[in-house]
Design an enzyme around this catalytic site. Sequence first.
Site, PDB file in Angstrom:
ATOM      1  N   ASP A  17       0.846  -1.187   0.000  1.00  0.00           N
ATOM      2  CA  ASP A  17       0.000   0.000   0.000  1.00  0.00           C
ATOM      3  C   ASP A  17       0.887   1.244   0.000  1.00  0.00           C
ATOM      4  O   ASP A  17       1.974   1.233   0.578  1.00  0.00           O
ATOM      5  CB  ASP A  17      -0.890  -0.025   1.265  1.00  0.00           C
ATOM      6  CG  ASP A  17      -2.119   0.853   1.113  1.00  0.00           C
ATOM      7  OD1 ASP A  17      -2.285   1.483   0.048  1.00  0.00           O
ATOM      8  OD2 ASP A  17      -2.918   0.909   2.072  1.00  0.00           O
ATOM      9  N   HIS A  34       3.045   3.147  -9.062  1.00  0.00           N
ATOM     10  CA  HIS A  34       2.828   1.726  -9.329  1.00  0.00           C
ATOM     11  C   HIS A  34       4.065   1.101  -9.974  1.00  0.00           C
ATOM     12  O   HIS A  34       4.435  -0.025  -9.666  1.00  0.00           O
ATOM     13  CB  HIS A  34       1.593   1.524 -10.220  1.00  0.00           C
ATOM     14  CG  HIS A  34       0.314   1.955  -9.554  1.00  0.00           C
ATOM     15  ND1 HIS A  34       0.028   1.654  -8.242  1.00  0.00           N
ATOM     16  CD2 HIS A  34      -0.746   2.664 -10.011  1.00  0.00           C
ATOM     17  CE1 HIS A  34      -1.157   2.160  -7.928  1.00  0.00           C
ATOM     18  NE2 HIS A  34      -1.635   2.784  -8.980  1.00  0.00           N
ATOM     19  N   LEU A 129      11.351 -20.723  -4.240  1.00  0.00           N
ATOM     20  CA  LEU A 129      10.282 -19.902  -3.649  1.00  0.00           C
ATOM     21  C   LEU A 129       9.058 -19.960  -4.549  1.00  0.00           C
ATOM     22  O   LEU A 129       9.190 -20.059  -5.762  1.00  0.00           O
ATOM     23  CB  LEU A 129      10.746 -18.433  -3.572  1.00  0.00           C
ATOM     24  CG  LEU A 129       9.724 -17.432  -3.026  1.00  0.00           C
ATOM     25  CD1 LEU A 129       9.726 -17.477  -1.494  1.00  0.00           C
ATOM     26  CD2 LEU A 129      10.035 -15.992  -3.469  1.00  0.00           C
TER      27      LEU A 129
HETATM   28  C1  FPP Z   1      -1.751   0.305  -3.463  1.00  0.00           C
HETATM   29  O1  FPP Z   1      -1.242   1.593  -3.639  1.00  0.00           O
HETATM   30  C2  FPP Z   1      -1.246  -0.603  -4.407  1.00  0.00           C
HETATM   31  C3  FPP Z   1      -1.965  -1.397  -5.253  1.00  0.00           C
HETATM   32  C4  FPP Z   1      -3.053  -0.988  -6.150  1.00  0.00           C
HETATM   33  C5  FPP Z   1      -1.597  -2.811  -5.320  1.00  0.00           C
HETATM   34  C6  FPP Z   1      -0.165  -3.066  -5.635  1.00  0.00           C
HETATM   35  C7  FPP Z   1       0.216  -2.712  -7.005  1.00  0.00           C
HETATM   36  C8  FPP Z   1       1.493  -2.579  -7.385  1.00  0.00           C
HETATM   37  C9  FPP Z   1       2.642  -2.781  -6.475  1.00  0.00           C
HETATM   38  C10 FPP Z   1       1.743  -2.197  -8.789  1.00  0.00           C
HETATM   39  C11 FPP Z   1       2.504  -3.199  -9.557  1.00  0.00           C
HETATM   40  C12 FPP Z   1       1.932  -4.551  -9.493  1.00  0.00           C
HETATM   41  C13 FPP Z   1       2.303  -5.550 -10.306  1.00  0.00           C
HETATM   42  C14 FPP Z   1       1.927  -6.934  -9.983  1.00  0.00           C
HETATM   43  C15 FPP Z   1       3.104  -5.334 -11.506  1.00  0.00           C
HETATM   44  P1  FPP Z   1      -2.303   2.753  -3.699  1.00  0.00           P
HETATM   45  O2  FPP Z   1      -2.451   3.166  -5.127  1.00  0.00           O
HETATM   46  O3  FPP Z   1      -3.566   2.325  -3.030  1.00  0.00           O
HETATM   47  O4  FPP Z   1      -1.589   3.850  -2.858  1.00  0.00           O
HETATM   48  P2  FPP Z   1      -2.291   5.037  -2.038  1.00  0.00           P
HETATM   49  O5  FPP Z   1      -3.119   4.387  -0.954  1.00  0.00           O
HETATM   50  O6  FPP Z   1      -1.138   5.808  -1.507  1.00  0.00           O
HETATM   51  O7  FPP Z   1      -3.119   5.793  -3.038  1.00  0.00           O
END
Ligand code: FPP
Length: 231
Positions: A17, A34, A129
Amino acid sequence: MTLSNKITIKHIAIIMDGNGRWAKEQGFKRTKGHEAGAESIRDITTYCAGHDTIETATFYAFSTENWKRPKLEVEFLMKLLDTYLKKELATYQKHQIRFQAIGDMSAFSKSLQKRIQKTEALTKDNTNLIQVLALNYGGRAEITMAVNSLIQSGKKEVSEDDISHALQTSYQDIDILIRTSGEERISNFLLWQISYAEFYFTPTLWPDFTAKELDTILHNFTQRHRRFGGL
Ligand code: FPP
């Protein structure tokens, strides 16, 4: 106090997150967050592959709730996943990492579904893994699906063991659940598998989360004692 009730960490799960906040802090668009988040997945996965006892690392990459995000962001995440899997194949093979996906992939484009299946097939014999990406995943949906499949197989009554083995994850309890960015919620992640997990919440935003921080967390956790309800 015996050594045997100290944690042997076999399965870690991470709720990644804070990509959006990270990007905002740096003055970038959310998508940049991301991209940086995808780099962190690689670093943490590689660390886990080199760890003595970790067998599985499960990452919450796309929840069933994430469809509510703006269309362009969802499209970006899908594309990023495709690029990530394509690019990561070399890392999977080099570090002997098996890739598996859990969740309802039927909502993804055919080409992305193919990429996921192909990556699973090409890495299926790797033994260091298992990296699990939870994609369009929800814990309640996973349990519901498991129970329905048991009913369809003719069961009138189910045991905990039946449910455990009918889940999408080849069943393995989670030892440590980590959530980054300071939020302290489970958000429908692996509800069944976290029954006896130790939780760790860090304020670090996911793109800033490093193998060094994970190493410190794991070290601290191995000092904890799990009683599984006993004394
Ligand atoms: C949350 O950050 C993250 C996600 C939507 C899930 C995880 C996604 C990634 C790590 C991107 C890459 C993934 C892959 C598999 C290539 P957020 O956008 O909710 O952050 P915020 O709460 O600060 O807005």
